[in-house]
Design a protein around this motif. Structure first.
Motif, PDB file in Angstrom:
ATOM      1  N   PHE A  61       0.888  -1.166   0.000  1.00 56.40           N
ATOM      2  CA  PHE A  61       0.000   0.000   0.000  1.00 56.40           C
ATOM      3  C   PHE A  61       0.927   1.216   0.000  1.00 56.40           C
TER       4      PHE A  61
ATOM      5  N   HIS B 199       0.176   7.205   1.843  1.00 46.87           N
ATOM      6  CA  HIS B 199      -1.103   7.917   1.783  1.00 46.87           C
ATOM      7  C   HIS B 199      -1.483   8.406   3.177  1.00 46.87           C
TER       8      HIS B 199
ATOM      9  N   ASP C  44      -5.061   8.638   5.680  1.00 48.64           N
ATOM     10  CA  ASP C  44      -6.397   8.035   5.722  1.00 48.64           C
ATOM     11  C   ASP C  44      -7.450   9.133   5.650  1.00 48.64           C
TER      12      ASP C  44
ATOM     13  N   HIS D  52       1.451   7.317   5.722  1.00 46.32           N
ATOM     14  CA  HIS D  52       1.938   5.971   6.017  1.00 46.32           C
ATOM     15  C   HIS D  52       1.862   5.076   4.796  1.00 46.32           C
TER      16      HIS D  52
HETATM   17 FE   LIG Z   1      -4.079   3.878   5.658  1.00 48.10          FE
END
Ligand SMILES: [Fe+2]
Ligand SMILES: O=C(O)CCC(=O)C(=O)O
Length: 752
Positions: free
Chosen positions: A129, A132, A134, A187
């Motif tokens: 991932f 980004h 949240d 993160h």
């Molecule tokens: Fe996240």
């Protein structure tokens, strides 16, 4: 829970936790139970085969960006199960975890985090991932909780890029790992290299009145909340027992102070101590607590380890001095448990005033002991202030309470009620302290005060509770007046029942028996109680009932030095009981009759080892006490026995037989018995191996026989040479002539 509150309090007083973007929560042994619709329960740690079957049911995870939701495997590449398809059972641990998350994120104590399950994510090899933030879908959403389930894997670390730099969190095969991160922190999850990464994500919503509060904004309010929480959360004691709410806490300061500086009070605190104390005092006042300035002595023992890796083996913290409200300094010697302690700075980071190295000791390697002086703030709820002050200075506080009771001051009754929960502990720790230091029981004063209080209290149940922790040997002649007062208020039946209880083995704190010092003081105690014959007779019956069963085994034992010395001690105690009978002035005559009858029945030669010391102990007594004690009758029994001894036939000149008292019956001992019993045999040369020699040495020395045993170190095995000595005859003669002397002495002292 409680110690966590204390840790947080210490952290807070130290200026709080520096704001962090993310933090790992303590690892958990017990994992949550996760059930996936259409798949079933996940067995953890997850095997590769299960992970692959699970992946087959997952969907490609979308990536939320602003209003749109995108599917872009260059940003996010992982399998996902939406919240509706997953059920998580935390087995009651979730509240605790959320409080840990709140603490880890340095959110104020007054607020609460709520978890909203988001999704289950499964990352295969190569999946990831990208960086980004949240999206905060809910106004209250402040953070994310990531829970990585047990699964073997490498790579796949969660990296949080905060202003303090990147923090990297890896998962584990053996424990559930958890990370709380602020939603606005950038993160990413690095690509998984081997195995699978399985994660649950939660939105963390901030709830509570103080939700708007900024971090570290109101330290006083937070400290107040923590104190309230600490003093209302019941905890089970570490080594068993009922759960109870804490009664005190000590916050250790960084600086050390002299007892003299203590008199100056809080105004004299140095450096960081001053501001910390100011916050704590203000918070304590708001939480209805009292703060007392004190000095602590910290003793830590650490394992020296290898390469400077020290681990704590033991630590002991004692409050040596405490400042009373009037500015006087007391020396309470309170030993604190870990659950009652907290400090912003660990002692290890301070300068020790003494240190000591110990070499290898068996259980541990090298150990280092260090001692520190630290200022301390003692904090307790105001309703427990009296109880805590009693713990520090029992005698003075109880006396003030008594005065207040006598003046019909109702607050005294309330104070005593607050004292009761810790009262047994106060009494037993004081008793223990005196036992260790060898000082005469300080508990006897406490007992006298408690009896005085009990007779002034209207509430009898409360009075009974005050008297409950004592044993009869806490009753000293000085306490007699209090007992008499109590007997007046409560009546004779009640008092007798109490005395019986104080004699019972359950009332004993130490060995289960009476303290011999107490028995020695029995004549004085009885004299002080003589106006109550019902009490003195009970006291003496019970004392004789304690002494009598100890006699037969000693009288029957082989007469060695140790046995004779024990009988001499018991003899002195017997004299005390008889002296007390005399002081009871007729109230305990049946005890005297019993003792005399018992000794006359017993009438064995060894009884002299009991009676002669008893008679000697009475040497300096006033004539009146001697006359009424019954000791003259015992002197009669003794002189009959001495006469038998003096007149016993002397040993025949050629009789070398010796009786070995029963013990072991092995082959060696049989042979030994044979040699000793043989009247003609004087020397035995016995080739025998080392073990056998040692066994025989033991037998002979144990029985203190007139036989020398020497090993001749020649040949194999060596020869043990046993030789009966002439002391066999000398001792025999001595015994008879001493008996004659003793007879004359008794005649002179006892019926001159
Ligand atoms: Fe996240
Ligand atoms: O898988 C993870 O550990 C984090 C996932 C994540 O960052 C997210 O769902 O927003």
């Amino acid at each position: 829970m409680t110690t966590k509150d204390l840790d947080e309090l210490a952290l807070l007083l130290g200026g709080g936790m520096s704001a962090r973007s993310s933090a790992a929560l303590p690892k958990r042994e017990q994992s949550p139970t996760v059930t996936v619709a259409g798949f079933g329960e996940l067995r953890l740690p997850l095997t590769a085969a299960t992970a692959r079957r699970l992946v087959a049911k997952g969907e490609a995870a979308p990536f939320g960006k602003g209003e749109e939701t995108l599917l872009d495997t260059s940003v996010r590449h992982t399998w996902h199960f939406p919240r509706t398809a997953v059920d998580v059972d935390w087995h009651g641990q979730l509240d605790d975890i959320l409080d840990e998350a709140r603490r880890a994120l340095a959110l104020p104590v007054g607020c609460r985090l709520e978890a909203e399950f988001h999704s289950l994510l499964v990352y295969e090899r190569g999946q990831f991932f990208a960086q980004h933030q949240d999206s905060e879908k809910d106004d209250a959403m402040v953070a994310t909780l990531v829970v990585v389930l047990q699964s073997p894997s490498s790579g796949g670390e969660l990296v949080v890029h905060g202003p303090e730099g990147p923090s990297t969190y890896a998962g584990s095969r053996d424990a559930t790992t958890m990370v709380a991160l602020y939603a606005d922190a950038v993160h990413e999850v690095l690509p998984v290299r081997t195995g699978h990464r399985v994660a649950l994500t939660y939105n963390l919503l901030l709830r509570g009145d103080t939700a708007g509060q900024t971090v570290g904004g109101d330290a006083v309010a937070e400290a107040e909340t923590l104190l309230n929480r600490h003093f209302t959360t019941a905890v089970k004691p570490r080594y068993g027992g009922e759960a109870a709410t804490p009664t005190r806490v000590a916050y250790l300061l960084d600086h050390s102070y002299t007892p003299r500086a203590l008199v100056g009070g809080m105004g004299r605190l140095k450096g960081v101590d001053a501001e910390r104390a100011a916050i704590l005092r203000e918070a304590a006042a708001r939480a209805g607590c009292e703060v007392v300035l004190a000095l602590a002595d910290v003793h830590e023992t650490r394992d020296d380890g290898y390469g400077g890796d020290e681990s704590l083996i033991d630590s002991e913290v004692t409050i040596t001095h405490a400042r009373a409200a009037d500015g006087t300094v007391e020396e309470p010697g309170i030993l604190l448990t870990n659950a009652e302690l907290t400090a912003t700075t660990p002692s290890r980071a301070l300068r020790a005033y003494a240190r000591e190295h110990q070499g290898y000791m068996g259980n541990y390697g090298n150990t280092i002991d260090r001692w520190y002086h630290r200022g301390a703030l003692l904090v307790w709820p105001t309703h427990l202030a009296f109880a805590n002050r009693v713990r520090a200075a029992p005698a003075a506080e109880l006396r003030t309470a008594l005065r207040r009771l006598a003046e019909h001051d109702d607050s005294a009754t309330r104070d005593i009620a607050g004292l009761l929960p810790i009262w047994p502990d106060v009494v037993s720790s004081l008793g223990y302290r005196h036992l260790v230091s060898g000082e005469p029981s300080g508990v006897s004063h406490l007992f006298a005060d408690a009896m005085a209080l009990a007779s002034h209290l209207d509430d009898e149940t409360m009075g009974d509770a005050l008297l409950h922790p004592f044993a009869i040997d806490d009753l000293s002649p000085e306490g007699a007046d209090s007992l008499l007062g109590l007997a007046d208020t409560r009546g004779p039946a009640w008092t007798r029942a109490r005395i019986s209880r104080w004699f019972s083995p359950e009332a004993r704190r130490s060995y289960g028996g009476l303290s011999e010092n107490w028995v020695e003081d029995l004549p004085e105690l009885t004299r002080a109680l003589r106006q109550r014959p019902d009490l003195t007779s009970l006291l003496l019956q019970q004392s004789w009932a304690w002494l009598r069963p100890q006699l037969p085994s000693q009288l029957a034992a082989t007469s060695t030095t140790t046995v004779r010395s024990r009988l001499a001690d018991l003899g002195k105690l017997l004299a005390s009981v008889m002296g007390a009978v005399a002081e009871a002035d007729g109230a305990a005559d049946e005890v005297r009759a019993e003792v005399i009858a018992w000794c006359s029945d017993e009438a064995s030669d060894s009884l002299l080892d009991l009676l002669l010391p008893a008679l000697n102990a009475a040497g300096a007594w006033p004539a009146a006490r001697i006359d009424k004690s019954g000791l003259r009758d015992l002197a009669r029994v003794a002189s009959d026995l001495l006469e038998q001894r003096a007149n016993s036939a002397p040993r025949e000149v050629d009789d070398w037989s010796i009786h070995l008292p029963a013990g072991c019956s092995c082959d060696l001992c049989e042979k030994l018995v044979g040699f000793l019993a043989n009247p003609a045999a004087r020397v035995l040369e016995w080739p025998i191996a080392k073990q056998g020699r040692q066994h025989l040495h033991h037998r002979l020395d144990g029985a203190e026989l007139p036989v020398t045993h020497v090993t001749r170190r020649q040949g194999s095995p060596y020869v043990l040479v046993l030789r009966k000595t002439a002391d066999l005859f000398e001792a025999d003669a001595r015994r008879r002539s001493e008996a004659e002397q003793e007879l004359r002495r008794i005649a002179k002292t006892w019926w001159a």
